[in-house]
Design a protein around this motif. Structure first.
Motif, PDB file in Angstrom:
ATOM      1  N   LEU A  82      91.458  84.081  -3.933  1.00 16.27           N
ATOM      2  CA  LEU A  82      90.335  85.108  -4.115  1.00 16.27           C
ATOM      3  C   LEU A  82      89.165  84.456  -4.703  1.00 16.27           C
ATOM      4  CD1 LEU A  82      93.105  88.481  -5.527  1.00 16.27           C
ATOM      5  CD2 LEU A  82      90.683  88.268  -3.663  1.00 16.27           C
ATOM      6  N   THR A  83      89.396  83.324  -5.513  1.00 20.84           N
ATOM      7  CA  THR A  83      88.983  82.606  -6.665  1.00 20.84           C
ATOM      8  C   THR A  83      87.341  81.816  -5.386  1.00 20.84           C
ATOM      9  OG1 THR A  83      90.128  82.714  -8.545  1.00 20.84           O
ATOM     10  CG2 THR A  83      88.164  80.711  -8.630  1.00 20.84           C
ATOM     11  N   GLN A  84      87.889  81.151  -4.417  1.00 21.19           N
ATOM     12  CA  GLN A  84      87.172  80.522  -3.570  1.00 21.19           C
ATOM     13  C   GLN A  84      86.225  81.944  -2.789  1.00 21.19           C
ATOM     14  OE1 GLN A  84      86.569  77.387  -3.913  1.00 21.19           O
ATOM     15  NE2 GLN A  84      88.044  75.951  -3.577  1.00 21.19           N
ATOM     16  N   GLU A  85      87.113  82.536  -2.813  1.00 20.57           N
ATOM     17  CA  GLU A  85      85.806  83.880  -1.832  1.00 20.57           C
ATOM     18  C   GLU A  85      84.722  83.684  -2.876  1.00 20.57           C
ATOM     19  OE1 GLU A  85      85.460  85.756   1.802  1.00 20.57           O
ATOM     20  OE2 GLU A  85      86.829  84.350   0.917  1.00 20.57           O
ATOM     21  N   GLY A  86      85.359  84.066  -3.573  1.00 22.39           N
ATOM     22  CA  GLY A  86      83.830  84.593  -5.175  1.00 22.39           C
ATOM     23  C   GLY A  86      82.970  83.674  -5.475  1.00 22.39           C
ATOM     24  N   GLN A  87      83.715  82.694  -5.095  1.00 23.03           N
ATOM     25  CA  GLN A  87      82.057  80.566  -5.011  1.00 23.03           C
ATOM     26  C   GLN A  87      81.604  81.044  -3.996  1.00 23.03           C
ATOM     27  OE1 GLN A  87      83.640  79.316  -8.572  1.00 23.03           O
ATOM     28  NE2 GLN A  87      82.866  77.259  -7.988  1.00 23.03           N
ATOM     29  N   LEU A  88      82.224  81.570  -3.118  1.00 22.52           N
ATOM     30  CA  LEU A  88      81.023  81.096  -1.853  1.00 22.52           C
ATOM     31  C   LEU A  88      79.380  82.141  -2.487  1.00 22.52           C
ATOM     32  CD1 LEU A  88      80.279  80.609   0.741  1.00 22.52           C
ATOM     33  CD2 LEU A  88      81.665  82.904   1.359  1.00 22.52           C
ATOM     34  N   LEU A  89      80.188  83.254  -3.234  1.00 17.54           N
ATOM     35  CA  LEU A  89      79.751  84.482  -3.051  1.00 17.54           C
ATOM     36  C   LEU A  89      78.350  83.717  -4.427  1.00 17.54           C
ATOM     37  CD1 LEU A  89      81.041  87.932  -3.039  1.00 17.54           C
ATOM     38  CD2 LEU A  89      79.071  86.830  -1.130  1.00 17.54           C
ATOM     39  N   ARG A  90      79.321  83.260  -5.458  1.00 17.26           N
ATOM     40  CA  ARG A  90      77.789  82.603  -6.501  1.00 17.26           C
ATOM     41  C   ARG A  90      77.240  81.813  -6.149  1.00 17.26           C
ATOM     42  NH1 ARG A  90      80.299  84.440 -11.477  1.00 17.26           N
ATOM     43  NH2 ARG A  90      82.908  85.371 -11.673  1.00 17.26           N
ATOM     44  N   PHE A  91      77.809  80.417  -4.735  1.00 17.31           N
ATOM     45  CA  PHE A  91      76.606  79.966  -4.872  1.00 17.31           C
ATOM     46  C   PHE A  91      76.314  80.590  -4.042  1.00 17.31           C
ATOM     47  CE2 PHE A  91      76.359  77.896  -0.289  1.00 17.31           C
ATOM     48  CZ  PHE A  91      75.636  76.102  -0.881  1.00 17.31           C
ATOM     49  N   ARG A  92      75.831  81.297  -2.811  1.00 18.27           N
ATOM     50  CA  ARG A  92      74.885  81.779  -2.986  1.00 18.27           C
ATOM     51  C   ARG A  92      73.647  82.564  -3.720  1.00 18.27           C
ATOM     52  NH1 ARG A  92      76.241  86.966   0.142  1.00 18.27           N
ATOM     53  NH2 ARG A  92      76.364  88.173  -1.988  1.00 18.27           N
ATOM     54  N   GLU A  93      74.013  83.135  -4.911  1.00 22.09           N
ATOM     55  CA  GLU A  93      73.382  83.247  -6.064  1.00 22.09           C
ATOM     56  C   GLU A  93      72.819  82.206  -6.571  1.00 22.09           C
ATOM     57  OE1 GLU A  93      76.016  85.837  -8.180  1.00 22.09           O
ATOM     58  OE2 GLU A  93      76.571  86.742  -7.127  1.00 22.09           O
ATOM     59  N   TRP A  94      73.337  81.074  -6.863  1.00 20.03           N
ATOM     60  CA  TRP A  94      72.809  80.508  -7.544  1.00 20.03           C
ATOM     61  C   TRP A  94      71.657  79.887  -6.560  1.00 20.03           C
ATOM     62  CZ3 TRP A  94      72.651  75.144  -4.561  1.00 20.03           C
ATOM     63  CH2 TRP A  94      72.166  74.424  -5.572  1.00 20.03           C
ATOM     64  N   ASP A 108      70.148  81.120  -4.794  1.00 24.37           N
ATOM     65  CA  ASP A 108      68.381  82.334  -4.548  1.00 24.37           C
ATOM     66  C   ASP A 108      67.700  82.389  -5.571  1.00 24.37           C
ATOM     67  OD1 ASP A 108      69.176  83.497  -1.463  1.00 24.37           O
ATOM     68  OD2 ASP A 108      70.353  84.837  -2.614  1.00 24.37           O
ATOM     69  N   ARG A 109      68.219  81.613  -6.698  1.00 21.41           N
ATOM     70  CA  ARG A 109      67.780  81.381  -7.962  1.00 21.41           C
ATOM     71  C   ARG A 109      67.443  79.905  -8.300  1.00 21.41           C
ATOM     72  NH1 ARG A 109      73.071  82.204 -10.052  1.00 21.41           N
ATOM     73  NH2 ARG A 109      73.310  80.797 -11.702  1.00 21.41           N
ATOM     74  N   THR A 110      67.753  79.322  -7.028  1.00 24.29           N
ATOM     75  CA  THR A 110      67.658  77.627  -7.466  1.00 24.29           C
ATOM     76  C   THR A 110      66.241  77.478  -7.204  1.00 24.29           C
ATOM     77  OG1 THR A 110      69.942  77.590  -8.508  1.00 24.29           O
ATOM     78  CG2 THR A 110      68.452  74.885  -7.614  1.00 24.29           C
ATOM     79  N   SER A 157      65.136  74.524  -5.809  1.00 18.76           N
ATOM     80  CA  SER A 157      65.161  73.303  -5.230  1.00 18.76           C
ATOM     81  C   SER A 157      66.381  73.447  -3.953  1.00 18.76           C
ATOM     82  CB  SER A 157      65.975  72.274  -5.563  1.00 18.76           C
ATOM     83  OG  SER A 157      66.477  72.377  -6.323  1.00 18.76           O
ATOM     84  N   CYS A 158      67.104  74.704  -3.797  1.00 22.63           N
ATOM     85  CA  CYS A 158      68.129  75.044  -2.707  1.00 22.63           C
ATOM     86  C   CYS A 158      67.525  75.345  -1.146  1.00 22.63           C
ATOM     87  CB  CYS A 158      68.887  75.847  -2.973  1.00 22.63           C
ATOM     88  SG  CYS A 158      70.205  76.249  -1.997  1.00 22.63           S
ATOM     89  N   PRO A 159      67.990  74.099  -0.977  1.00 25.95           N
ATOM     90  CA  PRO A 159      67.217  74.419   0.611  1.00 25.95           C
ATOM     91  C   PRO A 159      67.313  75.838   1.395  1.00 25.95           C
ATOM     92  CG  PRO A 159      68.526  72.616   1.111  1.00 25.95           C
ATOM     93  CD  PRO A 159      69.055  73.005  -0.502  1.00 25.95           C
ATOM     94  N   LEU A 160      69.053  76.163   1.067  1.00 21.21           N
ATOM     95  CA  LEU A 160      68.669  77.969   1.779  1.00 21.21           C
ATOM     96  C   LEU A 160      67.956  78.870   1.232  1.00 21.21           C
ATOM     97  CD1 LEU A 160      72.617  76.450   2.823  1.00 21.21           C
ATOM     98  CD2 LEU A 160      70.942  76.636   4.168  1.00 21.21           C
ATOM     99  N   ARG A 161      67.257  78.647   0.241  1.00 21.00           N
ATOM    100  CA  ARG A 161      67.080  79.394  -1.044  1.00 21.00           C
ATOM    101  C   ARG A 161      65.545  80.685   0.096  1.00 21.00           C
ATOM    102  NH1 ARG A 161      62.190  79.634  -5.610  1.00 21.00           N
ATOM    103  NH2 ARG A 161      63.050  81.392  -6.761  1.00 21.00           N
ATOM    104  N   GLY A 162      66.698  81.891  -0.122  1.00 18.58           N
ATOM    105  CA  GLY A 162      66.324  83.288   0.076  1.00 18.58           C
ATOM    106  C   GLY A 162      66.950  83.170   2.005  1.00 18.58           C
ATOM    107  N   GLN A 163      67.924  82.576   2.130  1.00 15.61           N
ATOM    108  CA  GLN A 163      67.655  82.754   3.536  1.00 15.61           C
ATOM    109  C   GLN A 163      69.300  82.586   3.826  1.00 15.61           C
ATOM    110  OE1 GLN A 163      67.603  79.165   5.678  1.00 15.61           O
ATOM    111  NE2 GLN A 163      66.372  78.864   4.379  1.00 15.61           N
ATOM    112  N   ASP A 164      69.960  83.394   1.924  1.00 16.93           N
ATOM    113  CA  ASP A 164      71.596  83.956   2.323  1.00 16.93           C
ATOM    114  C   ASP A 164      72.285  83.092   2.407  1.00 16.93           C
ATOM    115  OD1 ASP A 164      73.954  85.036   1.993  1.00 16.93           O
ATOM    116  OD2 ASP A 164      73.142  87.135   3.206  1.00 16.93           O
TER     117      ASP A 164
END
Length: 472
Positions: free
Chosen positions: A232-244, A246-248, A250-257
């Motif tokens: 459950l923690t790792q599943e949530g970590q994937l979503l926290r990575f997505r949130e990071w 979207d707000r960063t 320099s992230c090459p996936l920003r805005g792409q989910d």
């Protein structure tokens, strides 16, 4: 050279006390003093074979202002090397805060330290069951781990029988007695929290204070429940990575989910492995194994870049940048210790598949892989010596301060909260960073942990420390 002293042993396994003895401290450079403590291999048989543990002291800056000693274990590996060797800036600043009023004594558990048990063969790769997921791979992995364990037992001799945290908690009390401290101040990080939990059970009234960060939950009796918290923690970590992402900027996936981008490359590799450089491809197993490295928050930038490149047809970063480092020529004995403490009874392959079906139901995108990752440490390693997980009973323990990292997927935050809830009057302080944030210099956590260990001042209920260590 290390001083050596024999500690008088316990009269009984459950209620005895190590008699005080002076440690023979020797200067070992870098402003530190070293000693060796000799203890029984089995505290239930104090006249039997003995073993030793290494301790290092950094004295308080001003002896006139010293109020006591804090004993610390910094986690898996050789803690004392962080003190006697070149000190990372985070360790220097951690020591600087505590030595305002305290001596800091850092110890290595049995089998580690300046004269470690060096197993002739390494354990199987921790990610081996992630990369290769059939029964043949499971059986081969088990044989490799069994050979590692056999080599460790042969090298260690009688000392191997004492490699569990039940014994090490008694070693910790022997350190307290040797230091002349009536009660123990304890700082435990990561695996050091296992020793703290055992100490509270055995010697709770002898605690002055205990601060735990990166808590490894030793209180779950069912392996499937323990693994579920990780999934459950790792599943949530994937979503926290997505949130990071979207707000960063320099992230090459920003805005792409970023989570969907992960799903996409897994689906692609499931159909046809993705090219990963000359003569190499990345299978789904390789992607998951490397993403387990990348889900640690400091590695999020590298993970985002690796996913973006894999979507474009080049999964090379999953083989290089994010790959788990190979084991050295000799094995690390604490791999065996972890199995004796946390997984002394292992499922068969068919039993594990039933657990894995449950993990896939509750954490279908990423977290389910944790079952294979955690079992990869121990499949093939027999249970003895054993200190099986059990609910925590620590009557007489003073309020313990537990830090819980919302981004900690190493010792997962669900397990940390589960363990903390079983301490009488525990105070928790949640924070927005990942594993070992106090040692890695979250200044808010440092302020509260130092105030607690030095003055006994607990943070107000509900106190939270913001993230200070996440990139970007």
């Amino acid at each position: 050279m290390l001083g050596s002293v024999a500690i008088a042993t316990l009269a009984t396994a459950g209620s005895g006390q190590a008699r005080p003895a002076a440690l023979d401290w020797r200067d070992c450079g870098n402003g530190a003093e070293c000693a060796t403590l000799t203890v029984p291999v089995d505290w239930a048989d104090p006249r039997g074979p003995s073993t030793s543990i290494d301790v290092v002291r950094v004295p308080a800056k001003d002896p006139a202002r010293k109020i006591g000693t804090v004993v610390a274990n910094l986690g898996a590996g050789n803690s004392t090397n962080s003190i006697t060797g070149p000190r990372p800036p985070q360790i220097r600043s951690w020591l600087d805060g505590l030595t305002e009023r305290l001596d800091v004594v850092v110890f290595d558990p049995r089998g580690l330290g300046r004269t470690p048990i060096s197993c002739p063969r390494p354990a199987a790769s921790i990610a081996g069951l992630v990369r290769h997921q059939d029964k043949a791979a499971w059986d081969a992995h088990a044989r490799e781990n069994a050979a590692y364990d056999t080599g460790c037992r042969q090298t260690a001799g009688p000392a191997f029988a004492g490699l569990d945290s039940w014994q090490m908690a008694r070693d910790l009390d022997a350190i307290r007695a040797a230091l002349g401290e009536t009660k123990l101040r304890y700082f435990g990080n990561s695996y050091g929290t296992t020793y703290g939990q055992a100490y509270a059970e055995l010697f709770g009234p002898r605690l002055h204070s205990m601060y735990l960060d990166g808590v490894a939950d030793h209180t779950q009796t069912r392996l499937s429940d323990w693994l579920t918290n990780y999934a459950l923690t790792q599943e949530g970590q994937l979503l926290r990575f997505r949130e990071w992402c979207d707000r960063t900027p320099s992230c090459p996936l920003r805005g792409q989910d970023a989570a969907k981008a992960w799903d996409d490359i897994v689906a692609t590799a499931g159909r046809t492995p993705i090219p990963a450089g000359p003569g190499r491809v990345a299978t789904t197993g390789e992607l998951f194994a490397s993403a387990l490295v990348g889900m640690n928050p400091p590695r999020w930038p590298a993970l985002a870049k690796a996913i973006a490149k894999a979507r474009a047809g080049d999964a090379g970063d999953f083989h290089t940048v994010l790959r788990y480092p190979p084991d050295g020529p000799a094995g690390h004995v604490q791999s065996a210790t972890l199995c004796h403490d946390y997984m002394p009874v292992l499922p068969t392959y068919s039993q594990f598949l039933r657990i894995e079906r449950h993990l896939k139901a509750v954490a279908p995108r990423f977290g389910w892989i944790e079952g294979r990752f955690e079992l990869g440490r121990c499949v093939g390693i027999p249970g003895e010596p054993a200190y099986p997980p059990r609910p925590l009973s620590a009557p007489g323990t003073p309020p313990v301060l537990v830090a819980i990292g919302e981004l900690d997927n190493n010792t997962n935050h669900l397990g940390a909260a589960h363990a903390a809830a079983q301490f009488p009057e525990a105070r928790t302080i949640r924070h927005g960073d990942g594993h070992a944030a106090t040692l890695l210099d979250n200044t808010c956590l440092r302020k509260h942990s130092n105030a607690y260990l030095i003055d006994g001042t607990l943070p107000a209920p509900g106190t939270r420390c913001p993230s200070e260590l996440v990139p970007g």
